[in-house]
Design a protein around this motif. Sequence first.
Motif, PDB file in Angstrom:
ATOM      1  N   LYS A  92      60.587  59.444  90.200  1.00 25.83           N
ATOM      2  CA  LYS A  92      60.557  60.647  89.368  1.00 25.83           C
ATOM      3  C   LYS A  92      61.528  60.418  88.222  1.00 25.83           C
ATOM      4  CE  LYS A  92      59.863  64.962  91.159  1.00 25.83           C
ATOM      5  NZ  LYS A  92      60.200  66.208  91.822  1.00 25.83           N
ATOM      6  N   ASN A 139      46.905  54.840  97.376  1.00 27.82           N
ATOM      7  CA  ASN A 139      47.560  54.396  96.141  1.00 27.82           C
ATOM      8  C   ASN A 139      46.708  53.352  95.415  1.00 27.82           C
ATOM      9  OD1 ASN A 139      50.770  54.328  97.867  1.00 27.82           O
ATOM     10  ND2 ASN A 139      49.821  56.034  96.778  1.00 27.82           N
ATOM     11  N   GLU A 146      56.495  62.355  88.006  1.00 27.97           N
ATOM     12  CA  GLU A 146      56.515  61.407  89.114  1.00 27.97           C
ATOM     13  C   GLU A 146      55.437  60.349  88.892  1.00 27.97           C
ATOM     14  OE1 GLU A 146      57.503  62.253  93.490  1.00 27.97           O
ATOM     15  OE2 GLU A 146      55.335  62.471  93.328  1.00 27.97           O
ATOM     16  N   ARG A 147      55.826  59.094  89.059  1.00 25.24           N
ATOM     17  CA  ARG A 147      54.871  58.003  88.833  1.00 25.24           C
ATOM     18  C   ARG A 147      54.768  57.102  90.049  1.00 25.24           C
ATOM     19  NH1 ARG A 147      57.548  58.624  83.920  1.00 25.24           N
ATOM     20  NH2 ARG A 147      56.136  59.278  82.256  1.00 25.24           N
ATOM     21  N   LEU A 148      53.581  56.534  90.192  1.00 24.72           N
ATOM     22  CA  LEU A 148      53.302  55.594  91.265  1.00 24.72           C
ATOM     23  C   LEU A 148      53.718  54.206  90.757  1.00 24.72           C
ATOM     24  CD1 LEU A 148      51.975  55.042  94.003  1.00 24.72           C
ATOM     25  CD2 LEU A 148      49.748  55.251  92.887  1.00 24.72           C
ATOM     26  N   ASP A 149      54.539  53.517  91.533  1.00 23.34           N
ATOM     27  CA  ASP A 149      55.195  52.306  91.041  1.00 23.34           C
ATOM     28  C   ASP A 149      54.576  51.024  91.606  1.00 23.34           C
ATOM     29  OD1 ASP A 149      56.995  50.586  89.902  1.00 23.34           O
ATOM     30  OD2 ASP A 149      58.626  51.040  91.290  1.00 23.34           O
ATOM     31  N   ASN A 179      50.270  58.278  85.074  1.00 20.00           N
ATOM     32  CA  ASN A 179      51.521  58.243  85.846  1.00 20.00           C
ATOM     33  C   ASN A 179      51.584  57.058  86.818  1.00 20.00           C
ATOM     34  OD1 ASN A 179      52.357  60.487  84.472  1.00 20.00           O
ATOM     35  ND2 ASN A 179      51.631  61.904  86.048  1.00 20.00           N
ATOM     36  N   TYR A 227      57.157  55.955  94.808  1.00 17.00           N
ATOM     37  CA  TYR A 227      57.167  56.926  93.712  1.00 17.00           C
ATOM     38  C   TYR A 227      58.541  57.001  93.037  1.00 17.00           C
ATOM     39  CZ  TYR A 227      52.640  58.444  95.389  1.00 17.00           C
ATOM     40  OH  TYR A 227      51.317  58.473  95.750  1.00 17.00           O
TER      41      TYR A 227
END
Length: 453
Positions: free
Chosen positions: A53, A427, A59-62, A408, A51
Motif C-alpha cells: 500500500k 493473483n 494497494e498494488r499487487l507486487d 495496480n 500487496y
Amino acid sequence: MKSQFPNQNQNGETSKVIYDRAVKVLTGGVSRNTIFRNPHPYYAASANGSYIKDIDGIERLDFANNMASLIHGHSHPTIINAVTSQLQKGTAFTMGSEVEVSFAELLTSRSPEFEKIRFMNSGTEAVMTMIKISRAFTGKPKIAKAEGAYHGTYDYAEMSQTANPDNWGEIDKPNAVPVVQGTPQGVMDDVIIYPFNDIERTINLLDQNADQIACVLIDPIPHRVGLFPATNEFVKAIYNWTRKHNALMVFDEVVTYRVNYSGAQKSYTAKPDLTALGKIIGGGFAIGAVAGKSEIMQVLDPRQTFLRHPHSGTFSANPISTTAGRIAMEMYDEQAVLNLNALTKIARKQIEESIKIADIPVSITGVGSMFRLHFKEKAPTSYREAYQTKETKEIINDLIDYLFFEENIIMINTCSCMFATTLTQKNVDRLSEALLNGFNLVKPKIEQLNLTL
Ligand SMILES: Cc1ncc(COP(=O)(O)O)c(C=O)c1O
C-alpha cells in the motif's frame, strides 16, 4: 518523459509532496535510481504478503518483490517474529553469532559445491569479493564477463552492462564499455567481454588472454542479457577452458539461486568453483555471500600465515540478516521451490494466451520463478537481440505505467516478474487479465512501429 497515465488517485498529492522534499536533499530525490518513475516515485506505507500500500492509499499487487529479493513476499510473520526476537538481543556485534554458523550450515547443506561460505552485505559486494578471491587464488588480474550482464556496481563487474549499438563494437571482439564516466582505462583493459552462449567466439576471446584470466564470471540466467539460460554446452566449454588455463569458473547466482533448491547450477554438468549469492538469502534484509571450494576460499582464512585476501565488513553476517535469511531459506525448501516454479509456469501459459488473444509480437523467456516479456515475435537468444530500442522501451514504459496506475500491478521495468511464495492462482489470473488489457492498449503503437523482430 511525462507519464501517459498521470496519478489517478485523488490524494496523489502526498507522494508528490514527499518527492518535493526529497529532491531538496537526495540527488534526483532518490537513493536508488531503480525506484524512480515519472513524474515522481511513489512511497510505500506498508506491505504484506504480495500487496504493497502506498502512502496515497493505493494497494498494488507486487510481482517485483524488491527486485527478486523477497521470496516469501512482504512481512512474512515467521521472519518478522524471528527478527523481532533477535532485535531485543542485539543487532550487530564485534563478535560472531551462532546464527551465522547455523545459516552457513543450512546453505552449505543445500549444495555440495558450497564447501565453505563467507557472508557480506550485498550482491555487489559478493560479486566483488568473488572476483578478488579469484585474483588472490590465481595470481592473475583479468576477468571475463558477458556483454549486457548486470552483476552489481563493482567497476570490473559492471563493464558493458549498458553497451548499446553505438559502442558495443564487433561481436567477435566486443568493446569493454564503461557504465560510469571516469572509469579508469586499466579497468577496461582488464575485462574481457564475451557474447553469452556463443562458445566459439567466447573461447577465442579467452584464448587471446589465456595467461592473464583469473576467472570467467557467468550468471547462468542473466536478467539484463534477456533472461534465458546458459546452455549446458556453453558452461562445459568454459569449465574445460578454465581447467586448462589455471582460471576459475565463477557463477553469479544472486538472482538465480531461487530457480532450484541448490541454485541454477544444479542444472549443469560442470559446476562453478565459486558462487556469489544475495537477494533471497537475506529474507528481506541486506546480505551477500560467496560460497565454494575450501581450497579457494582459504585465501580469506585469517589462520593462514600468508593471508592473500584479508576480508571484513562492519555489518557482515549481522544477526538480523542471517536470522531472517535462515528462516526464509528454511521455508524455501524443495517443495516450496517446486510449488513456486509450478505457479510461475501456469502464469507464463496464461500470459502466452493473453499474447495470442491480443495478437501482438511478444515472447517470453525465463526459468523457474522468473520470466521476462520481450516485444519481439521470436524470443531473443543474445543480448544484442534482446536489446530494447528507444521505441520498444517507450512501449514497455507505457505498459508498465498502465499496469501500475490503472491495474495496480507492479512489474520490474524490464517487463519482468520475480514470483514470491505468497502469490496465488487468483493473483496470476489478475496478472494475465491486466496484461491482456495492457497489450490491447499498446497494440496500436506496436503496429505503428511495425515491431516484427
Ligand atoms: C545478477 C545480479 N548480481 C548482483 C547484483 C547486485 O546485488 P545488490 O543490489 O544486492 O548489490 C544484482 C542486483 O540486482 C543482480 O541482479
